[in-house]
Design an enzyme around this catalytic site. Structure first.
Site, PDB file in Angstrom:
ATOM      1  N   HIS A  75       8.264  85.411 122.227  1.00  0.00           N
ATOM      2  CA  HIS A  75       8.031  84.186 122.753  1.00  0.00           C
ATOM      3  C   HIS A  75       7.363  84.190 124.517  1.00  0.00           C
ATOM      4  O   HIS A  75       8.559  83.589 125.345  1.00  0.00           O
ATOM      5  CB  HIS A  75       9.372  83.296 122.444  1.00  0.00           C
ATOM      6  CG  HIS A  75       9.713  83.127 120.962  1.00  0.00           C
ATOM      7  ND1 HIS A  75      10.082  84.029 120.598  1.00  0.00           N
ATOM      8  CD2 HIS A  75       9.928  82.139 120.881  1.00  0.00           C
ATOM      9  CE1 HIS A  75      10.730  83.682 118.960  1.00  0.00           C
ATOM     10  NE2 HIS A  75      10.272  82.299 119.059  1.00  0.00           N
ATOM     11  N   GLU A  92       0.017  76.300 111.564  1.00  0.00           N
ATOM     12  CA  GLU A  92      -0.636  76.399 112.931  1.00  0.00           C
ATOM     13  C   GLU A  92      -2.020  76.025 112.784  1.00  0.00           C
ATOM     14  O   GLU A  92      -3.189  75.282 113.022  1.00  0.00           O
ATOM     15  CB  GLU A  92      -0.545  77.763 113.620  1.00  0.00           C
ATOM     16  CG  GLU A  92       0.786  77.803 114.314  1.00  0.00           C
ATOM     17  CD  GLU A  92       2.061  78.097 113.762  1.00  0.00           C
ATOM     18  OE1 GLU A  92       1.470  79.211 112.207  1.00  0.00           O
ATOM     19  OE2 GLU A  92       3.185  78.386 113.580  1.00  0.00           O
TER      20      GLU A  92
END
Ligand SMILES: Cc1ncc(C[n+]2csc(CCOP(=O)(O)OP(=O)(O)O)c2C)c(N)n1
Lengths: 354, 352
Positions: free
Chosen positions: B121, B53
């Site tokens: 999530h 990321e």
């Protein structure tokens, strides 16, 4: 004297002329004297925090002189750290501007009084905005590298940092992203290893030389004595040539001194480590490229110049407080936040918020 | 009738063809998958990045410096947290360079609960994102806005954070995006990658797509009513709409504002509605302490204290470490329809 200056030396490089050597010397002295002046500004209360280059001149002046300077993809992009002032001075930055940033003056062209000294941002020369966040430049460098890979040509990305910084994930990011099979990036990575991160010895935090990490990624690498102008020039020339033509990464680990400690936080006092300028001067004297007196004159001249620059900077103003709302967004300059308006910076109807 | 995922995909395709988009990248963004939510299928400039990321955000910044126009994806905003210092650099480098550099780039990331995503999530990112000055932050709640906000993001000269409510990416929109084919089956055949081998598949983008833009910084008044105001965005917006519609039967009429842009937010629209109703509720699903709704509430109190009829309110996620897997835990953690309905009813009926 004239004859002396036209003689090339025995370093195996055709462009290694006496003129070039004296130019490098002058740049190293310019850097050192501007940094000394900046340190004096901390002591006299004309600035607050200093961090800078003393000890990295032999590595970075040769680097700066070999940069392909300009804007856009055909030129080199630079992602630097706070000891990189010899690079930008070699590219043609003005010493007085470093003092302006040191003093946080409105005239500071790199950050308008917002950032620490030696944190450059020079669009016309592809010098990316610098931040004190250690090693983030290695994550950002991959972006200009990707653009240059796609563009082709011979422009490259150069990224420069310290040894402690290689412990950050960003260093690994650069190694991984620059060696993706079929998508290698034209990036020259230069780590200046001064053996410390503030007070922590790097050897207490990693077990193998940094250069081995680059080698593990198949990146051609050199481990050099960065206090030696000749080794630096040569490794950088070789690295640049490789990256420009092969469009793949190259890594240099340069051992350097840290002559004034980490920063003004630790006093910025001179410490007992090898001084690359004195070492270079011995070489110049030995080759009879200059006399001691001529070299001393360079120091005197630059010291005078810095003292004069300081006098100018001292009288310059800080930016006005309402400046904080400028440049939050990229906008035509006349559309910035109007400090007289009632709306808040987060509003969509406020000029600074759109 | 496009889904939000299709809308985003079409806007990105338009961006590649007309707005100079050079790179759409991130984990599994390129072929063969085209994004874990299919948002980047078939795009010409989409490519797969390493699973990194920080590298993704760093690369976007570098690409922007080099004059490119990148769209980078963080697969789930749950994994954006280790990039926050880079997100700060993306905007403070304009400020710190005195306007020398600007960063035309979009970071898109899926946010929020609603897909049984459990702890990692289901995160929201709006509370933290709005703490980073310089970002424009958009958060669509339907496909048409998703298209128009993406077009706006792709035209902007600043970093734009494009938050995708992941529970709504497959939702179809009642309205049609300008240029979208009438038949939704036809659209699917044109732009959805087939299951199985996709090596030879190429999308056929609708020819009539336009640069239909939802301006950044403009809220949308979705329902009009004089009794109270509810302001929301993303997944909780349709809950507010459903609640408002249900309350009509009880004789309660709400102004429902879809904020759409979190930064810079449309204070004019909020202020106008509060002045009318004197009752306001801010709804979102990020955790409630130092929540963006709290800022809006603070400003409401600052500017309208003497005009409010009852205390203003925030309904947000509970201040707990995560959204648990069991449906009972998820329901107890983030606002659901009964919570929104209850809050809205109480706000509208509390005596002055
Ligand atoms: C991400 C980050 N962590 C910590 C710091 C605080 N800090 C500033 S300089 C420094 C040491 C850096 O060491 P090194 O990379 O070896 O560079 P040097 O200063 O020795 O040239 C630290 C820890 C910082 N600026 N950024």
């Amino acid at each position: 004297m004239d004859e002396r200056k036209n003689r090339t030396t025995q370093n195996g490089m055709p462009d290694w002329t006496p003129q070039l050597q004296l130019r490098i010397h002058d740049l190293m002295v310019t850097t050192r004297t501007v940094e000394e002046q900046a340190i004096r500004m901390v002591r006299s209360g004309d600035g607050w925090f200093w961090i800078g280059a003393p000890g990295e001149e032999a590595l970075s002046a040769p680097l700066g002189l070999q940069v392909r300077k300009g804007q856009g993809l055909d030129n080199d992009y630079l992602h630097l750290h706070y000891r990189s002032s010899p690079i930008v001075l070699a590219m043609g930055a003005q010493p007085i501007d470093i003092l302006r940033q040191m003093g946080a003056k409105a005239t500071d062209p790199f950050s308008r009084g917002r950032n620490f000294v030696n944190h450059f941002a020079i669009r016309k020369w592809n010098v990316a905005p610098m931040a004190p966040t250690i090693e983030t430049q290695f994550s950002i460098a991959i972006g200009t590298g990707i653009a240059q890979r796609r563009h082709g040509g011979t422009g490259i990305t150069i990224v420069n940092g310290g040894d402690g910084g290689t412990h950050e994930g960003d260093f690994a990011t650069c190694l991984v992203w620059s060696t993706r099979p079929g998508n290698e990036l034209p990036i020259l990575m230069v780590t200046a290893n001064n053996k410390y991160a503030i007070s922590t010895g790097s050897c207490t935090q990693h077990g193998t030389p940094i250069v081995e990490r680059a080698k593990a990624f198949g990146i051609p690498s050199r481990s050099i004595d960065g206090n030696d102008v000749y080794s630096s020039w040569k490794a950088i020339a070789e690295g640049m040539e490789y990256v420009r033509s092969e469009r793949k990464p190259f890594f240099i680990e340069a051992s350097v001194s840290r002559l004034n400690g980490h920063s003004s936080s630790s006093g910025a006092n001179r410490v007992e480590e090898e001084d690359c300028i004195l070492r270079f001067e011995e070489k110049l004297l030995h080759q009879e490229l200059a006399t001691r007196k001529e070299l001393d004159r360079v120091w005197e001249k630059r010291r005078e110049e810095m003292a004069q620059a300081y006098e100018i900077v001292k009288s310059e103003p800080f930016p006005p407080g309402e400046d904080i709302y400028r440049y939050i967004f990229a906008e035509p300059k006349d559309q910035y936040y109007d400090p007289g308006s009632k709306s808040q910076p987060g509003d969509s109807n406020n000029k600074g918020g759109r | 009738m496009a889904t939000m995922a299709q809308a985003i995909r079409m806007a990105l395709a338009y961006g590649e063809q007309h707005l100079g988009v050079t790179d759409i990248f991130g984990e599994d963004v390129g072929p063969p998958l085209g994004g874990v939510f299919t948002c980047t299928q078939g795009l010409q400039t989409a490519w797969n990045s390493p699973l990194d990321e920080r590298g993704i955000v760093g690369a976007a910044i570098g690409l922007a410096i080099a004059g490119q126009r990148p769209v980078a994806e963080i697969q789930f905003c749950d994994y954006i947290f280790n990039t926050i210092d880079l997100l700060k650099l993306a905007t403070n480098s304009t400020w710190s360079s005195g306007g020398e550099f600007n960063f035309p780039m979009v970071i898109k990331t899926t946010t929020g609960s609603g897909v049984h995503g459990s702890i990692y999530h289901s995160h929201s990112f709006d509370a933290i994102a709005t703490h980073i000055p310089g970002w424009k932050i958009v958060y669509p709640s339907n496909a048409v806005d998703a298209y128009g906000l993406m077009i706006a993001a792709l035209k902007d000269s600043n970093p734009v954070l494009y938050l995708e409510p992941k529970a709504m990416l497959r939702n179809k929109c009642a309205e049609r995006i300008p240029g979208e084919p009438e038949d939704e089956r036809a659209l699917r055949d044109m732009i959805d990658a087939p299951l199985g081998d996709r090596k030879n598949w190429k999308p056929k983008w609708p020819e009539g797509l336009t640069d239909f833009t939802v301006p950044i910084g403009k809220a949308k008044l979705c329902r009009t009513g004089a009794d109270a105001t509810v302001v929301s965005y993303g997944r909780t917006l349709p809950l507010c709409l459903d609640a408002a519609d249900a309350l009509v039967k009880e004789g309660i009429h709400y102004d429902v504002l879809d904020l759409r842009t979190l930064m810079p937010y449309d204070w004019d629209a909020i202020a106008q509605s509060i002045k009318k109703t004197g009752r306001v509720l801010f709804v979102n699903e990020d955790t409630e302490i130092t929540n963006f709704g709290e800022h809006l509430l603070r400003r409401t109190v600052d500017e309208f204290f003497y005009e409010l009829r009852v205390r203003p309110r925030v309904l947000a996620g509970k201040h707990v470490p995560g959204v648990g897997m069991a449906p009972t835990l998820e329901d107890a953690s983030v606002p659901q329809l009964p919570d929104v309905l209850r809050e809205m009813r109480e706000l509208a009926t509390e005596p002055e």
